[in-house]
Write a protein that holds these residues in place. Structure first.
Motif, PDB file in Angstrom:
ATOM      1  N   GLU A 310       0.957  -1.377   0.058  1.00 48.43           N
ATOM      2  CA  GLU A 310      -0.013  -0.219   0.155  1.00 48.43           C
ATOM      3  C   GLU A 310       0.798   1.625  -0.052  1.00 48.43           C
ATOM      4  OE1 GLU A 310      -3.207   2.232   3.062  1.00 48.43           O
ATOM      5  OE2 GLU A 310      -2.903   0.300   3.293  1.00 48.43           O
ATOM      6  N   GLY A 311       1.988   1.368   0.384  1.00 48.55           N
ATOM      7  CA  GLY A 311       3.375   2.485   1.129  1.00 48.55           C
ATOM      8  C   GLY A 311       3.269   2.880  -0.730  1.00 48.55           C
ATOM      9  N   LEU A 312       3.663   1.689  -1.241  1.00 50.76           N
ATOM     10  CA  LEU A 312       4.339   1.723  -2.992  1.00 50.76           C
ATOM     11  C   LEU A 312       2.833   2.604  -3.800  1.00 50.76           C
ATOM     12  CD1 LEU A 312       6.320   2.078  -5.232  1.00 50.76           C
ATOM     13  CD2 LEU A 312       5.491  -0.530  -5.717  1.00 50.76           C
ATOM     14  N   VAL A 313       1.814   2.121  -3.560  1.00 52.85           N
ATOM     15  CA  VAL A 313       0.858   2.695  -4.292  1.00 52.85           C
ATOM     16  C   VAL A 313       0.372   3.694  -3.875  1.00 52.85           C
ATOM     17  CG1 VAL A 313      -1.878   2.003  -4.155  1.00 52.85           C
ATOM     18  CG2 VAL A 313      -0.305   0.393  -4.924  1.00 52.85           C
ATOM     19  N   CYS A 314       0.498   3.592  -2.881  1.00 52.29           N
ATOM     20  CA  CYS A 314       0.021   5.477  -2.238  1.00 52.29           C
ATOM     21  C   CYS A 314       0.650   6.486  -2.425  1.00 52.29           C
ATOM     22  CB  CYS A 314      -0.215   5.648  -0.735  1.00 52.29           C
ATOM     23  SG  CYS A 314      -2.155   4.885   0.025  1.00 52.29           S
ATOM     24  N   ALA A 315       2.318   5.694  -2.909  1.00 56.46           N
ATOM     25  CA  ALA A 315       3.203   6.702  -3.603  1.00 56.46           C
ATOM     26  C   ALA A 315       3.151   6.969  -4.816  1.00 56.46           C
ATOM     27  CB  ALA A 315       4.737   5.820  -3.031  1.00 56.46           C
TER      28      ALA A 315
END
Length: 996
Positions: A310-315
């Motif tokens: 999710e961190g990568l997606v949000c980035a």
């Protein structure tokens, strides 16, 4: 270590090291810590600091000592650069480079600070003293001849220095000419810097040129800083590709996430397209944006994987949203290009990607936190569409309507309330508040959807509502879909046109069949909120009242939804008063029952009085009086009983509730026929006014009847509670609202009302009492039959106020009272200055003097009110002998006070009203002011020691010249005030701590 020893020690390395150690070891003693901090700060400011820092920068010194030395050197370069002779600067530069090599292995905190020092030195020496600073730093650190440290460490030092160099160029306080010269040098060096960054950031996972993870991360930080500079976008093409590759590497499961590489790459990519000048290169922006949208494939892959990052997606979503917000106009221009062009495809794909962001799987905020970041973009996009010319507007609406229709469906799903069991089990208070704010953002965004979709949005929601109602009939526990659709209708209520007649009648008709008492209280509350939101529409379609009124009255009987029911009824009775006559009896009956059961909360009971006031206003007078006798009189009796009880918190709460209920009724119960100014607009029915049933008998105002009941009770309340500010505010409000509604009809009761105010003000003077007294005096002071009573009221209030000003040395404690008093007197003087002088004849001069004293108060409200009074007194009282004489006698003291305020006795934000006093004196008493100003300013050290005699003389001349131009006088006075306060040329100069 004794205090004397500390303060008298010479500035040697050993003594400073001991003092630094003393600072840290005594950190639990704030006094000792502050003393050590002060002495170390003095050491930093001393010229000797240029020498002793090097004695502290040895590897065998403690890290805190080394850091202090590096911080001191940075401070000297920033604030005391001119102390260093020009011929010593090259030696300092070489010494610094050597020291950086010495600390290449750490401590890292010291090495980082030394890199900052190197960058700062380059900024100071560019371009004259060190024209090739950037090139020489790069050559020094990456040259093959450099064998002191490892290549990786040399690269890290170089990247850190270059990062700070770009950042400091953006934020430092360099003079504009110097800053421009530095930026020119950075522009010249940029190609080589970008080549270095491209070599450091890997092109692929097997790229042999890739450096260590630390260096790659530092290269991306450096990229982020340099990409904020005004560089040609064409220079950044390869670098942007490398940064995008980093994001792709992170998505492929390589061990890079722990270093935060994706976030660093996204920050750099964001800065690339979001800098201020990027709009000058639309073609290049779209070319780079085309690369960006390729990252959406990563999002899709991650969301389909069993354990998405999710961190990568949000980035990635953060990058897309930020870039789209920065180039919303360019996106719309691209959408207008011919179908099939690359730019149009890129723009539409980016918009679809942000739509995917809004549709992030999971429940916000428990399962995801990304969907909320897109709200701002949807607003900007529709705002740009609405601002377009007619032809492109229609083209864009046609293109974007499907997008906004999809968004509207997504938002219904995302804003759906959780099940109660899930809410109680998994949601803490912070989650609930976040979701409440999220739902409000959804409501705002649905408004934007309506601006694009118009009636088609209502069609969409009606279809959803029809399905939700059918689902509810089949399964009474399936209420969440109904609630979220109703929330959608509620969200767009303020923009639905009054002439809409396709969907809203069906909506409200569909609600009447709902078993409100059997529904979950959350959907029941939304049903009632929706009805209230369409009150203005219902006023134009009164037939809908038959559908919604039973729901609202049913809601009054349910404690859980009484808040929504009373708010909706309040809106309906306010907006639809001409149409509610057929429903008066059931409303009054339901209200009486709700008040009798006692399940209403305090605010709901107060709101109920507003409803009753609106409804009773259109009832026959006998019915009004009978209802009041049955419903309100018992509460007045309760108030009387409470007033005789011993004061305590419970009694106070009950007294306040009843007073506020009565005040609210006073403000809404008005049976007078409307004047010409109050007549309704064409097409809206006129209010139905009550019939007295008494032929031509004089009309009786029901508020007058209530007030007769209430006045004896208020006397008792004042006797017992005069010192309680909250209760006295409620008492004042009841009299204020009653007189505002009754107008001339309150004359028979005016002596009793005035008596209550005078008694209360004598017992415990409060600002709220003066506000009510002001209203009565404005209404009746010029009427012959009430003039004597009003003058007596004014005289009593003034006498008490003057006594307070004399008795209290600290007037700040009475600032609210002072503000109310001078606002009252200013209003009355504007109405009739002679009347004021006649009423307070003996105290007029004292009121003037109290205003002079109040000018110096730090509370701006009181100071402004006093200044406004004095300005009007001077300007408009000059033609009245009594006013004129008072100014003459006190003018010099007033001028002295004004100058003290300008000199610093008053906060700067309170200065403008005081300048008005000076302008008034210059207009009406210019000859006197010409004598007073030089005489007062000739005193030594007045108003402060800072201005010179010549500066004072210039100030006097500039003031006396400005008799009409308020703006110019303000400029002169503000400049003199800054001079007196010692603030000239000191903005933004705060010395940083050497330790943090």
């Amino acid at each position: 270590m004794g205090e004397a020893t500390i303060e008298n020690m010479p500035l040697t390395a050993d003594n400073l090291q001991m003092l630094i150690s003393h600072f840290y070891t005594r950190s639990n003693d704030p006094t000792e810590q502050m003393r050590a901090h002060s002495l170390l700060s003095q050491a930093q400011a001393s010229p000797a600091a240029w020498s002793f820092v090097w004695d502290l920068l040895y590897l065998n010194k403690p890290a805190e000592v080394q850091f202090f030395a590096a911080s001191t050197l940075h401070l000297k370069l920033v604030k005391y650069w001119t102390e260093l002779p020009q011929d010593q600067r090259p030696a300092l530069r070489e010494k610094l480079m050597s020291t950086i090599m010495t600390f290449s292995s750490g401590p890292k905190i010291v090495l980082s600070r030394l890199c900052i020092v190197m960058a700062t030195m380059a900024l100071q020496m560019l371009p004259e003293d060190w024209p090739n600073a950037i090139e020489e730093i790069m050559e020094h650190l990456i040259s093959s001849r450099q064998t002191q440290i490892s290549p990786d460490r040399a690269l890290w030092i170089l990247l850190e220095t270059l990062t700070v160099l770009a950042e400091e160029t953006q934020t430092s306080t360099l003079q504009q000419q110097h800053r421009d010269a530095v930026r020119t040098k950075l522009d010249q060096a940029a190609p080589e810097v970008f080549k270095l960054l491209e070599r450091t950031i890997p092109e692929g996972i097997n790229d042999p040129s890739a450096g260590s993870v630390d260096n790659v991360c530092q290269a991306m930080r450096c990229s982020s800083a340099w990409l904020q500079l005004q560089l040609p976008l064409s220079l950044c093409d390869t670098l942007s590709t490398r940064l995008i590759n980093i994001v792709r590497l992170c998505s492929q499961g390589h061990d890079t996430s722990n270093a935060g590489m994706a976030d660093l790459a996204v920050d750099a990519l964001t800065n690339l397209l979001c800098r201020p000048n990027s709009h000058k290169f639309p073609t290049t922006v779209m070319q780079i944006m085309e690369k960006y949208v390729g990252l959406l494939d990563i999002v899709q892959f991650q969301l389909n994987s069993p354990e998405p990052d999710e961190g990568l997606v949000c980035a990635i979503f953060t990058l897309m949203v930020t870039v789209a917000e920065s180039h919303s106009h360019l996106l719309l221009d691209s959408l207008l290009m011919p179908e099939g062009t690359q730019s149009r495809n890129t723009a539409m794909r980016l918009i679809q990607g942000i739509l995917q962001c809004s549709n992030m799987p999971g429940q916000y905020p428990l399962d995801e936190n990304c969907s909320q970041m897109a709200f701002g973009f949807w607003y900007m996009l529709q705002d740009d569409v609405i601002g377009s010319d007619p032809t492109p507007y229609h083209q864009l609406v046609q293109l974007l309507a499907p997008v906004y229709a999809t968004l509207a469906e997504i938002l219904l799903h995302k804003s759906m309330l959780p099940e109660r069991s899930d809410l109680e089990r998994n949601w803490n208070s912070e989650d609930r508040e976040s979701f409440r704010c999220y739902r409000q953002d959804v409501a705002d965004t649905l408004l934007y959807c309506y601006s694009i979709l118009h009636e088609s949005l209502l069609q969409l929601y009606w279809n959803k509502l029809d399905a939700a109602l059918l689902s509810l009939q089949a399964n009474p526990t399936s209420w969440r879909h109904l609630e979220t659709v109703l929330h959608g209708f509620l969200s767009v209520a303020e923009v639905v046109p009054m002439e809409e007649d396709r969907f809203l009648p069906n909506l409200l008709a569909g609600l009447k069949a709902l078993p409100l008492t059997q529904l979950d209280v959350r959907v029941a509350g939304t049903v009632l909120d929706t009805v209230g939101a369409y009150a203005e529409w219902i006023n134009h379609h009164p037939a809908a009242l038959r559908d919604v009124m039973p729901l609202l009255l049913m809601g009054l009987d349910c404690a859980e939804v009484a808040t929504s029911a009373t708010m909706a009824l309040k809106d309906l009775t306010r907006d639809c008063q001409p149409s509610i006559a057929p429903f008066c009896s059931p409303i009054l009956l339901s209200a009486k029952q709700a008040l009798a059961t006692g399940h209403l909360k305090a605010n709901e009971s107060i709101r109920m009085m507003s409803i009753l006031g609106r409804v009773l206003s259109i009832c026959p007078l006998p019915d009004i009086l009978a209802y009041l006798d049955e419903v309100l009189l018992p509460r007045v009796t309760e108030l009387q009983e409470l007033a005789h009880q011993l004061p305590n918190a419970h009694v106070k709460a009950n007294i306040l509730l009843r007073l506020r209920m009565v005040s609210t009724l006073f403000s809404t119960l008005d049976t007078r026929l409307p004047s010409d100014e109050e007549l309704p607009e064409a097409g809206v029915a006129a209010p139905v006014r009550p019939h007295t049933g008494e032929g031509d008998a004089p009309h009786v105002q029901p508020v007058q009847v209530i007030l007769r009941w209430l006045l004896p009770v208020l006397k008792t309340v004042v006797d017992r509670w005069a010192s309680d500010e909250h209760i006295m505010t409620a008492v004042s409000a009841s009299l204020k609202y009653a007189s505002g509604t009754l107008m001339d009809d309150c004359k028979p009761l005016l002596p009793e009302m005035v008596n209550i105010l005078v008694v209360a003000f004598n017992l415990y003077p409060q600002a709220s009492l003066l506000d009510t007294a002001k209203q009565l005096m404005v209404m009746f002071a010029l009427e012959a039959d009430q003039a004597e009573l009003m003058r007596a009221l004014m005289a009593d209030c003034t006498s008490v106020f003057v006594g307070i000003c004399v008795a209290f040395p600290n007037l700040s404690l009475q600032s609210d009272l002072i503000q109310a008093f001078y606002n009252m007197h200013l209003k009355l003087m504007k109405k009739d200055a002679n009347m004021v002088a006649l009423a307070i004849n003996s105290n007029l001069a004292e009121v003037f003097k109290c205003a002079m004293t109040s000018l110096s108060l730090p509370e701006c409200g009181a100071s402004k009110a006093a200044a406004g009074y004095l300005s009007y007194f001077i300007l408009n009282g000059a033609e009245t002998s009594q006013y004129h004489q008072i100014v003459k006698e006190n003018g010099q003291d007033l001028t002295t006070r004004v100058l003290k305020c300008i000199g610093g006795e008053t906060p700067r934000q309170c200065l403008d009203p005081i300048i008005d006093v000076l302008l008034a004196l210059n207009k009406r008493f210019c000859e006197d002011l010409a004598r007073w100003l030089p005489s007062i300013l000739s005193q030594e050290n007045f108003p402060t020691p800072r201005p010179s005699v010549q500066e004072k003389e210039q100030f006097v001349q500039s003031v006396l010249r400005e008799r009409a131009n308020k703006r110019k006088l303000q400029e002169k006075v503000r400049a003199f005030s800054l001079l007196c306060r010692g603030l000239v040329n000191e903005y933004g100069e705060q010395q940083p701590s050497p330790f943090f």
